[in-house]
Motif scaffolding. Structure first.
Motif, short mmCIF file in Angstrom:
data_model
loop_
_atom_site.label_atom_id
_atom_site.label_comp_id
_atom_site.label_asym_id
_atom_site.label_seq_id
_atom_site.Cartn_x
_atom_site.Cartn_y
_atom_site.Cartn_z
N ALA A 37 0.83 -1.21 0.00
CA ALA A 37 0.00 0.00 0.00
C ALA A 37 0.86 1.26 0.00
O ALA A 37 0.55 2.23 -0.70
N LEU A 38 1.95 1.26 0.75
CA LEU A 38 2.85 2.42 0.76
C LEU A 38 3.56 2.60 -0.58
O LEU A 38 3.76 3.73 -1.03
N ALA A 39 3.92 1.50 -1.22
CA ALA A 39 4.54 1.59 -2.55
C ALA A 39 3.54 2.13 -3.57
O ALA A 39 3.91 2.93 -4.44
N ALA A 40 2.29 1.73 -3.46
CA ALA A 40 1.27 2.25 -4.36
C ALA A 40 1.04 3.75 -4.11
O ALA A 40 0.88 4.52 -5.07
N LYS A 41 1.08 4.18 -2.86
CA LYS A 41 0.93 5.61 -2.57
C LYS A 41 2.10 6.39 -3.16
O LYS A 41 1.91 7.47 -3.71
N TYR A 42 3.31 5.85 -3.06
CA TYR A 42 4.48 6.50 -3.66
C TYR A 42 4.31 6.62 -5.18
O TYR A 42 4.63 7.65 -5.76
N TYR A 43 3.78 5.59 -5.79
CA TYR A 43 3.56 5.63 -7.24
C TYR A 43 2.52 6.67 -7.61
O TYR A 43 2.69 7.42 -8.56
N PHE A 44 1.42 6.73 -6.86
CA PHE A 44 0.36 7.68 -7.20
C PHE A 44 0.78 9.12 -6.95
O PHE A 44 0.31 10.03 -7.63
N CYS A 45 1.69 9.35 -5.99
CA CYS A 45 2.17 10.71 -5.73
C CYS A 45 3.26 11.14 -6.71
O CYS A 45 3.37 12.32 -7.04
N ASN A 46 4.10 10.20 -7.15
CA ASN A 46 5.24 10.52 -8.03
C ASN A 46 5.12 9.73 -9.32
O ASN A 46 5.88 8.81 -9.54
N ALA A 51 9.18 5.62 -9.94
CA ALA A 51 8.09 5.10 -9.12
C ALA A 51 7.55 3.79 -9.68
O ALA A 51 7.18 2.89 -8.93
N VAL A 52 7.51 3.68 -11.00
CA VAL A 52 7.04 2.44 -11.64
C VAL A 52 7.98 1.28 -11.28
O VAL A 52 7.53 0.20 -10.92
N ASN A 53 9.28 1.51 -11.37
CA ASN A 53 10.24 0.47 -11.01
C ASN A 53 10.12 0.07 -9.55
O ASN A 53 10.22 -1.11 -9.21
N PHE A 54 9.89 1.04 -8.67
CA PHE A 54 9.77 0.73 -7.25
C PHE A 54 8.52 -0.08 -6.95
O PHE A 54 8.57 -1.03 -6.17
N ILE A 55 7.40 0.27 -7.56
CA ILE A 55 6.17 -0.47 -7.27
C ILE A 55 6.23 -1.88 -7.85
O ILE A 55 5.76 -2.83 -7.24
N ILE A 56 6.85 -2.03 -9.01
CA ILE A 56 6.99 -3.38 -9.59
C ILE A 56 7.89 -4.23 -8.69
O ILE A 56 7.57 -5.39 -8.40
#
Length: 112
Positions: A37-46, A51-56
């Motif tokens: 959930a925190l990774a998804a929030k990071y993606y939606f904010c940035n 951010a795509v690499n981090f969420i994957i």
């Protein structure tokens, strides 16, 4: 809902483990859900390639733990191969996140 699914799958399947192992698996599942959930929030904010690499990377590591759980407790040994493949792809995205992708703001600042 994900925490409830994790709780039901752990309590229904792992009847051979003691209470401390059961609690630790459930706590670990809650940590995985919060991390995703925190990774998804990071993606939606940035909304950037970094951010795509981090969420994957984050989601692949959550899925590797799920594959290990299926392979070990449900005894489907083929999931161990799938786990190793997801680890490899996850580390590729982690390397891309750490070394190759830049934030859009950093790219704009370098052109000024």
């Amino acid at each position: 809902m994900n925490i409830l699914i994790g709780y039901k799958s752990v309590t229904d399947i792992t009847v051979a483990v003691d209470a401390s192992q059961l609690i630790s698996i459930q706590i670990y599942w809650v940590v995985c859900v919060i991390t995703a959930a925190l990774a998804a929030k990071y993606y939606f904010c940035n909304d950037s390639q970094k951010a795509v690499n981090f969420i994957i990377f984050t989601f692949l590591f959550v899925f590797t733990d799920l594959c290990w759980f299926i392979g070990h407790f449900i005894v489907v040994r083929e999931f161990f191969y799938f786990e190793r493949m997801l680890y490899f792809i996850g580390f590729m995205h982690l390397g891309n996140y750490l070394f190759f992708s830049e934030e859009e703001g950093e790219e704009k600042m370098s052109t000024l």
